[in-house]
Design an enzyme around this catalytic site. Sequence first.
Site, PDB file in Angstrom:
ATOM      1  N   ASP A 100       0.811  -1.286   0.013  1.00 14.63           N
ATOM      2  CA  ASP A 100      -0.148   0.117  -0.098  1.00 14.63           C
ATOM      3  C   ASP A 100       0.960   1.263  -0.001  1.00 14.63           C
ATOM      4  OD1 ASP A 100      -2.981  -0.537   0.099  1.00 14.63           O
ATOM      5  OD2 ASP A 100      -2.472  -1.569   1.834  1.00 14.63           O
ATOM      6  N   VAL A 101       2.185   1.541   0.718  1.00 19.80           N
ATOM      7  CA  VAL A 101       2.849   2.357   1.040  1.00 19.80           C
ATOM      8  C   VAL A 101       3.536   2.644  -0.429  1.00 19.80           C
ATOM      9  CG1 VAL A 101       4.818   3.198   1.808  1.00 19.80           C
ATOM     10  CG2 VAL A 101       3.135   2.103   3.315  1.00 19.80           C
TER      11      VAL A 101
END
Length: 387
Positions: A169-170
């Site tokens: 996600d990051v």
Amino acid sequence: MPGALDGVRILDMTRVLAGPYATMILGDLGADVIKVEAPGGSDDTRFWGPPFQNGMSAYYTAVNRNKRSITVNLKEEKGKTIIRRLAKTADVIIHNFKTGTMEKFGLGYDELSSLNPRLIYCSITGFGETGPYRHLPGYDYIIQAMSGWMSINGTPSSGPLKVGVAITDVFTGLYAAIAIEAALLARMKTGRGQKIDLSLFDSAISTLVNVAANYLMSGNVPAPLGNEHPNIVPYSTYEASDGPIVIAVGNDRQFQAFCELLSDPTIGMDPRFQTNPGRVAHREELNKRINEETKKRTRAEWKRLLDQKGIPCGPVQNLEQLFQHPQTLARDMVITMHHGKIGPLQLVGSPIKLSDTKVSYRLPPPLAGEHNDEVIKEIMNETEENG
């Protein structure tokens, strides 16, 4: 001085982590980010906890500062009309609905770009908008498993392990911020917006970097190495007398300098260890011998000696130690923002240090719908003025 993205309006229809992380970065850089949720708040992270502070979750605060919040019901025509009006005045719209969902709402790229040809439209999905998995949802945990990330984390005895944060996600949030900024620059040349199709799966694959390159060149499937490096030795976690320390020897010169600190002179003299390929081939024996040496001093002693030799090293710290560390504090990596109903919130600061257009912390993480009246009145006036 105004932020680098001052004057850029972003309609943020994302939730959880990848999208909110991207829009927080853009908000820190000065963009006007309008966070859109369903009535009552539909960002799941609002409810992920504990810990909570006066009802606001720590997870939510991590990626939602510098945003104004409105709530709309996309199942009603009134809600869709609000989004269309917002799209007319926005520079960017970003969402992370499953493939095809925005089109079902009548809010796809074709529909909204016809209202605003300068609109940049960013879609974040689990697997992208093409391919046989395009309709499947994507959670970081699943993506870490399928992308190979888990297969290279852990040790042979532990089995596959995920990274401790939702790392895919990051990565995707960072790629989204980069892609949006690139599209804004391209629009300065063409006058047109464009669509961005980003996926967690693609982002995870791209960030395998040298591990993926190793496989593509050799055909050898990499095994988990724990804290060791597949291409460099010694480059691992070693035991000092008072706890673990990471020592990262990057080249042959550093290795010889490191050996000067060891009480066993035969390590540096051993012909098998003179070059990095030799050290990689004999990593098990070398690391065992180094570990016997590192146990003879404390972490502080090793840190001082290795720093003098220019050899990268660092103790393994927990978060309490991290957030009390003078370097953390000197770099303003802990900030405090005040919310009228939630109170003072301690947050991680931005790592982006610009000399002129500095990042700014203007708005604390908002309650759901906190800015409904303000934003909707503002947008209505703007769209009426512009026809």
